[in-house]
Design an enzyme around this catalytic site. Structure first.
Site, PDB file in Angstrom:
ATOM      1  CB  SER A  78       1.970  12.219  14.384  1.00 43.14           C
ATOM      2  OG  SER A  78       1.353  11.585  13.294  1.00 43.14           O
ATOM      3  CG  HIS A 102       4.444   8.182  11.978  1.00 38.88           C
ATOM      4  ND1 HIS A 102       4.930   8.181  13.264  1.00 38.88           N
ATOM      5  CD2 HIS A 102       3.263   8.887  12.018  1.00 38.88           C
ATOM      6  CE1 HIS A 102       4.096   8.838  14.052  1.00 38.88           C
ATOM      7  NE2 HIS A 102       3.079   9.289  13.322  1.00 38.88           N
TER       8      HIS A 102
END
Length: 238
Positions: free
Chosen positions: A131, A167
C-alpha cells in the site's frame, strides 16, 4: 544480497490466520527469497502508520521461528537507532507497511531517509512493502492520506518512473481515480495491483507480476488519446 536494484511493490504480503495471528504470506516470502541470503536481515518500517507499536509487535511475532533476523526502524517520537543510514544499509530487505504515504514521505525527508533509501536501492537492498509501502517507491499514486476522497500524491521517491495503484480490486475509487490521473497526465503510465498481487522491478523496469491469490492481477495503465488504456499483465501464481 542481490546486487541489482530491486523493488517489490505490493497490495499484500501479510494476513491473519484462523487464530488471528499476523503471518507472512507468499509475497513477503518472495521478498525474502529475492535477497539470496540464507538468513536474511529484514527491517520493518511502520512510518506510514505513525510507527504503530502494535503493527511493529505483530510483525516481530509474525516471524517467530523463521530463519530471519528482524529489526524495525521508527522515527516517532525520535529515531530508535543512532545511525539511520548504517542500519538501513546493513539490511537485506526493507518492508514498509501501509498507512499514510504522504505522512511517510514527509517524515522520511525530514530525517534524510529519502536519500538513504535511494542509496540502499542502488546497493541492492530489496525494497518492498504494501500500500503506502508500494506507492512510495514510484512517482506517486492515488491515496487516502488526505481524506476519504482519493487524491494524488505526486512527490514519491520516484526510484521507479511510474505511477502506482494499490488495492485495485477492493476499493471502488482506486481504478477510476488512477485512470483519470493517468489520462490527464497528473501521473505517468502506472502499474496497479489487486489485493494479493505485487510488481517486481529490476532496475527501473517491471520484471514480473506475482500473486498470492488465485484471482489477483497486475495492470498497466497508460494514456491513449486523452483516455486511459488498461492492460492486464501476465501474472505468476506463488
Amino acid at each position: 544480497m542481490t546486487r541489482t536494484p530491486t523493488v517489490l511493490a505490493t497490495s499484500g504480503g501479510f494476513a491473519y490466520d484462523a487464530r488471528g495471528n499476523f503471518r507472512p504470506t507468499a509475497l513477503a516470502q518472495l521478498a525474502l527469497r529475492l535477497t539470496g541470503a540464507d538468513r536474511p536481515k529484514l527491517c520493518f518500517l511502520a512510518t506510514a502508520s505513525g510507527d504503530s507499536v502494535l503493527y511493529v509487535q505483530r510483525t516481530y511475532a509474525a516471524f517467530a521461528g523463521w530463519s530471519v533476523d528482524v529489526s524495525h526502524l521508527s522515527l516517532f517520537s525520535m529515531p530508535n537507532v543512532d545511525d539511520l543510514r548504517a542500519h538501513v544499509l546493513a539490511q537485506d530487505v526493507l518492508w514498509v507497511g501501509g498507512g499514510s504515504v504522504a505522512g511517510l514521505l514527509a517524515m522520511w525527508r525530514l530525517h534524510g531517509l529519502d536519500d538513504v533509501m535511494r542509496e540502499a536501492w542502488a546497493a541492492g537492498v530489496v525494497l518492498a512493502g504494501v500500500s503506502a509501502g508500494s506507492i512510495c517507491w514510484h512517482v506517486g499514486g492515488p491515496t487516502d492520506s488526505f481524506g476519504p476522497e482519493l487524491r494524488a500524491v505526486t512527490d514519491g521517491l520516484a526510484l521507479l518512473p511510474y505511477g502506482n495503484g494499490v488495492h485495485y480490486d477492493s476499493e471502488e475509487q482506486r481504478r477510476p481515480v488512477l485512470h483519470r490521473m493517468v489520462a490527464s497526465g497528473e501521473l505517468p503510465a502506472s502499474l496497479a495491483t489487486d489485493d494479493g498481487a505485487g510488481v517486481l522491478y529490476r532496475g527501473t523496469e517491471p520484471a514480473g507480476v506475482y500473486a498470492e491469490r488465485d484471482d489477483a492481477q497486475g495492470y498497466l495503465v497508460e494514456a491513449s488519446g486523452g483516455e486511459a488504456k488498461e492492460t492486464v499483465l501476465p501474472t505468476e501464481r506463488l
